[in-house]
Design a protein around this motif. Structure first.
Motif, PDB file in Angstrom:
ATOM      1  N   ARG B  37    -124.344  40.668 -17.191  1.00 52.86           N
ATOM      2  CA  ARG B  37    -125.518  41.248 -16.526  1.00 52.86           C
ATOM      3  C   ARG B  37    -126.410  41.807 -17.631  1.00 52.86           C
ATOM      4  O   ARG B  37    -125.917  42.363 -18.619  1.00 52.86           O
ATOM      5  CB  ARG B  37    -125.070  42.356 -15.566  1.00 52.86           C
ATOM      6  CG  ARG B  37    -126.182  43.012 -14.784  1.00 52.86           C
ATOM      7  CD  ARG B  37    -125.639  43.846 -13.651  1.00 52.86           C
ATOM      8  NE  ARG B  37    -124.604  44.769 -14.064  1.00 52.86           N
ATOM      9  CZ  ARG B  37    -123.930  45.558 -13.232  1.00 52.86           C
ATOM     10  NH1 ARG B  37    -124.201  45.529 -11.934  1.00 52.86           N
ATOM     11  NH2 ARG B  37    -122.995  46.365 -13.678  1.00 52.86           N
ATOM     12  N   GLN B  38    -127.706  41.631 -17.448  1.00 52.56           N
ATOM     13  CA  GLN B  38    -128.638  42.106 -18.454  1.00 52.56           C
ATOM     14  C   GLN B  38    -129.789  42.823 -17.781  1.00 52.56           C
ATOM     15  O   GLN B  38    -130.553  42.216 -17.026  1.00 52.56           O
ATOM     16  CB  GLN B  38    -129.155  40.940 -19.308  1.00 52.56           C
ATOM     17  CG  GLN B  38    -130.027  41.373 -20.472  1.00 52.56           C
ATOM     18  CD  GLN B  38    -130.447  40.198 -21.331  1.00 52.56           C
ATOM     19  OE1 GLN B  38    -130.630  39.092 -20.850  1.00 52.56           O
ATOM     20  NE2 GLN B  38    -130.617  40.433 -22.631  1.00 52.56           N
ATOM     21  N   PHE B  39    -129.933  44.102 -18.079  1.00 49.12           N
ATOM     22  CA  PHE B  39    -131.068  44.872 -17.577  1.00 49.12           C
ATOM     23  C   PHE B  39    -132.210  44.762 -18.569  1.00 49.12           C
ATOM     24  O   PHE B  39    -132.005  44.404 -19.736  1.00 49.12           O
ATOM     25  CB  PHE B  39    -130.659  46.332 -17.349  1.00 49.12           C
ATOM     26  CG  PHE B  39    -129.679  46.495 -16.226  1.00 49.12           C
ATOM     27  CD1 PHE B  39    -128.347  46.772 -16.463  1.00 49.12           C
ATOM     28  CD2 PHE B  39    -130.097  46.341 -14.902  1.00 49.12           C
ATOM     29  CE1 PHE B  39    -127.438  46.900 -15.418  1.00 49.12           C
ATOM     30  CE2 PHE B  39    -129.193  46.472 -13.852  1.00 49.12           C
ATOM     31  CZ  PHE B  39    -127.867  46.743 -14.113  1.00 49.12           C
ATOM     32  N   SER B  90    -131.096  42.573 -11.325  1.00 48.93           N
ATOM     33  CA  SER B  90    -130.816  42.367 -12.743  1.00 48.93           C
ATOM     34  C   SER B  90    -130.899  40.881 -13.057  1.00 48.93           C
ATOM     35  O   SER B  90    -131.158  40.052 -12.183  1.00 48.93           O
ATOM     36  CB  SER B  90    -129.415  42.900 -13.086  1.00 48.93           C
ATOM     37  OG  SER B  90    -129.186  42.876 -14.474  1.00 48.93           O
TER      38      SER B  90
END
Lengths: 112, 117
Positions: B37-39, B90
């Motif tokens: 997951r990448q914010f 996200s």
């Protein structure tokens, strides 16, 4: 704790100029170190991979260096192009695991 | 070679609904697949590791009942975000590690942008 710090956080350069991105890590031992390019809204794409015994690796205009003694790596981009605008991520890979540890990344913007 | 696809590339859903994201290795068999997951303006954070035919291993702090992972075949893994909430919005990226060879190389998918309203 394994950590990977990259600098600068962000960088703006003019098209045609060179730049160098830095990576300091505490991952030890590690089997290899990768640099990835990630365009906005896309997955990472591998640029270079170096084993712990290699000092440098080139891929076109991208040249990565590795100093395992000081635990530092750098990515040098020559004659930058607009398409080089992206995030560049340093990933030292710990020995004995398939998990990657991602650096904080450097966001590069190349202006015309 | 070594192409990984994700579907959908973008999804918008209402709060409380579930969303399924597919990750496929197109030209190789993937013994192991990873979900990240990448914010915004942050690096990729590993959520879970899945091996074909077995239960996924989740990273600390990731709710396994909320993020359901199924790796039913050597070319397909799915991530289902159950009862999604706005904070789940996200960029989700999968990667796949080829099986049958001694390699730690992961090939990354293009990512899926999830927006929960």
């Amino acid at each position: 704790k394994n950590q990977v710090e990259q600098s600068p956080q962000s960088l703006i350069i003019l098209e045609g100029k060179n730049c160098t991105l830095q990576c300091n890590y505490t991952v030890s031992p590690f089997s290899n170190l990768r640099w990835y390019k990630q365009d906005t809204g896309r997955g990472p794409v591998s640029l270079t991979i170096m084993t712990f015994s290699e000092n440098t690796k080139s891929n076109g205009r991208y040249t990565a260096t590795l100093d395992a003694d000081t635990k530092q790596s750098s990515l040098h981009i020559t004659a930058s192009q607009l398409s080089d605008s992206a995030s560049y991520i340093c990933v030292p890979h710990p020995t004995g695991t398939y998990k990657y540890i991602f650096g904080t990344g450097t966001r590069l913007k190349v202006l015309a | 070679g070594a192409v990984v696809s994700q579907h959908p590339s973008r999804v918008i859903c209402k709060s409380g609904t579930s969303v399924k994201i597919e990750c496929r290795s197109l030209d190789f068999q993937a013994t192991t697949m990873f979900w990240y997951r990448q914010f915004p303006k942050q690096s990729l954070m590993l959520m879970a590791t899945s091996n074909e035919g077995s239960k996924a291993t989740y990273e600390q702090g990731v709710e396994k009942d909320k993020f359901l992972i199924n790796h039913a075949s050597l070319t397909l893994s799915t991530l289902t975000v159950t009862s999604a909430h706005p904070e789940d919005s996200s960029f989700y990226i999968c990667s796949a590690r080829p099986g049958g060879v001694s390699t730690d190389t992961q090939y990354f998918g293009p990512g899926t942008r999830l927006t929960v309203l």
